[in-house]
Design an enzyme around this catalytic site. Structure first.
Site, short mmCIF file in Angstrom:
data_model
loop_
_atom_site.label_atom_id
_atom_site.label_comp_id
_atom_site.label_asym_id
_atom_site.label_seq_id
_atom_site.Cartn_x
_atom_site.Cartn_y
_atom_site.Cartn_z
N SER A 146 0.82 -1.20 0.00
CA SER A 146 0.00 0.00 0.00
C SER A 146 0.87 1.26 0.00
O SER A 146 1.62 1.50 -0.92
CB SER A 146 -0.97 -0.04 1.18
N ASP A 295 -2.13 6.33 -3.93
CA ASP A 295 -0.98 5.61 -3.40
C ASP A 295 -0.57 4.51 -4.39
O ASP A 295 -1.23 4.32 -5.42
CB ASP A 295 -1.27 5.06 -2.01
N ASP A 297 -0.90 1.31 -4.77
CA ASP A 297 -1.86 0.33 -5.26
C ASP A 297 -3.24 0.96 -5.52
O ASP A 297 -4.21 0.25 -5.74
CB ASP A 297 -1.98 -0.87 -4.31
N ASP A 299 -5.65 2.48 -3.92
CA ASP A 299 -6.88 2.30 -3.15
C ASP A 299 -7.15 3.49 -2.23
O ASP A 299 -8.24 3.59 -1.65
CB ASP A 299 -6.86 0.98 -2.36
#
Length: 551
Positions: A146, A295, A297, A299
């Site tokens: 993340s 960010d 990834d 999400d």
């Protein structure tokens, strides 16, 4: 002494069996460094509802080919036991080693006879969740840490609904993992490994477009600067803007390239001002109205808004309440609201969400920290159309039921649309936010993290929490604590969790160890009639609690 013997034996086993040159060199470099060996081997990297997450490197307490391998063996055995003809979907972000870990996982799953679908390029976490549902797979894996620094990577696991796994599933998978070693021999079956191209991403974008409310406001769209922070958001967001007709936007070129070293933002977290420095600088040059950041990834989404000649960073809570109010407003206008309309928030997310929902006749429910709990709540609904929004203070939002995890792409779509709506009504996002504060009270929130590294740090953190549980806070910032909650005992039917909460008349403190990093998180919130008073209150609250906890 016994622990030292065990670590020495394990270190020797790794030294003999590791063939990867980079890992082997690291192992040899720590041969005479007992402290380094202890950090790398004093425990196995723990598997939980968030999967694995840790620092990249050699050893059982690090993210590497062997810890990923062992975990995948256990997960493959778990999936295969539950369904003979099983399938998994695997995605990965732009971090160092993500691609290698993903392809290793696909090989191991295939060796168990589990059909593996793997994306052929870095892919956002919400798209993985969507793909699990779309392909009717039995599990999903995404290799990501993340928003953590470059030193980290992780391994998130999803169930057949595209939701991160529960505590029960995590315990069952852990039991399987513990039956395997770090150096198992894998014989992959390449014929049951399938590549996923852009067709799933396009289907994902088709689905989120269904949640648009305004399709005729193109001329009112704000001027935008967007940054993917070297991550997976660039292609999805660019495609989204093309679909929406957003033409006045620029991407931070230095951060558009996929780079796991994150050279321009050592901490690629869109909540952090430092990570958005280049984006804000570009916005100032262009005179743009809105800065958006995702960010690695994709999400989470960070937002900065132009306010006259300055740029204002919105907190995760502020973005959340703006989205909540906008969605409830649009539903109200369309006659789509009912007493069952539901907003789901985590226990550390602003309580202002409850006041807003109440005004629209909608409900708010609280769940534990972790978006999997929001995903679970969606699945429990008899009517999925009752779901309005899921939000957490750390810039995570889910609009719609196309996935079961937070989704920065659909959030960006609604943020841009919302900005156009307010512009059409003579307002900015900042003025709309201030209007909410004037109506409901000024809420200020603050998150502080305190790191407890290594074996001793873990013991110190556990001792601090145990002490606070035995001798809870009686006052916070001079106000008497009116209610306290120990979520380890179970609160409001929620699963047990190592979280403590203290609430006074105008203040609230929630304390919990991180589930993915060696740190203690403390969430402060204060409410007052105006901004200055609220900020004074939260400053006093932070100082008081830190002093009482010795931090």
């Amino acid at each position: 002494v016994f622990q030292e013997v065990i670590m020495s034996k394990e270190y020797s086993e790794w030294l003999q069996n590791v063939v990867d040159e980079e890992l082997s060199q690291e192992l040899w470099s720590m041969k005479n460094d007992e402290r380094k060996k202890e950090e790398c081997f004093y425990k196995s990297l723990e598997f939980g509802t968030g999967g694995l997450r840790g620092i990249l490197g050699a050893g059982s307490n690090r993210m590497n080919l062997h810890t990923v391998s062992r975990t995948t063996y256990g997960l493959a055995a778990y999936v295969k036991e539950r369904k003979k003809e099983a399938a998994v979907v695997i995605a990965y972000d732009t971090r160092n080693k993500s691609r290698e870990f993903a392809h290793l996982s696909a090989d191991i799953f295939s060796s168990f006879g589990v059909k593996s679908y793997i994306f052929d390029s870095p892919t956002p976490t919400p798209v993985l969740s969507f793909a699990v549902r779309r392909l009717r797979a039995d599990a999903g894996v995404v290799i990501t840490a993340s928003h953590n620094p470059k030193e980290y990577n992780g391994y998130k696991v999803y169930n057949e609904k595209g939701c991160q796994i529960t505590d029960t599933a995590a315990a069952a998978i852990t039991e399987k993992i513990e039956k395997y070693g770090y150096f198992e021999i894998c014989i992959p079956r390449k014929e049951i490994i399938y590549r996923i191209g852009e067709e799933i991403l396009d289907a994902f974008l088709d689905e989120i477009e269904k949640y648009r409310y305004a399709r005729d406001k193109r001329e009112l769209f704000p001027s935008i600067v967007y940054t993917p922070l070297h991550g997976t958001g660039y292609i999805p967001v660019k495609k989204l803007f093309e679909r929406m007709g957003v033409s006045d936007y620029a991407v931070v070129s230095e951060q558009a390239e996929e780079n796991g070293d994150f050279p321009t933002c050592p901490y690629p977290n869109p909540e952090e001002k430092a990570a958005l420095k280049l984006a804000v600088e570009l916005a100032k040059k262009r005179g743009s109205d809105l800065v958006l950041a995702t960010d690695p990834d994709a999400d989470r989404v960070g937002v900065v808004v132009k306010e006259e000649t300055e740029y204002r960073f919105l907190t995760g809570n502020e973005i959340g309440i703006l989205l909540e109010n906008y969605l409830l407003l649009k539903r109200s206008e369309k006659g789509e609201l009912s007493e069952n309309s539901l907003v789901v928030k985590t226990i550390v997310t602003t309580d202002l969400a409850e006041k807003i929902a109440k005004d629209y006749g909608a409900k708010v429910e609280e769940v534990l920290t972790g978006f999997k709990y929001i995903g679970e709540r969606i699945d429990e609904l008899k009517r999925k159309e009752d779901y309005v929004l899921g939000l957490e203070e750390s810039c995570g939002y889910l609009i719609g039921t196309h996935v079961r995890d937070k989704d920065a792409v659909s959030a960006i779509m609604l943020i841009v649309e919302m900005a156009a709506y307010y512009k059409d009504n003579g307002q900015s996002l900042c003025s709309a936010l201030e209007k909410l504060y004037k109506k409901y009270g000024y809420y200020v929130s603050l998150l502080r993290s305190f790191y407890f590294e290594g074996a001793k740090g873990k013991q110190d953190l556990e001792h601090l929490i145990d002490t606070l549980r035995e001798a809870p806070l009686e006052t916070i910032a001079g106000e008497k604590v009116l209610s306290r909650a120990d979520y380890l005992k179970g609160v409001n039917g929620l699963p047990k969790s190592n979280v403590l909460s203290f609430v006074s008349k105008n203040n609230k403190v929630v304390i919990r160890p991180s589930g993915t990093e060696p740190k203690l998180k403390i969430y402060f919130s204060a409410c007052a009639d105006n901004q200055a008073e609220a900020e004074r209150n939260i400053g006093a609250l932070e100082k008081d609690v830190k002093q009482k906890l010795g931090l």
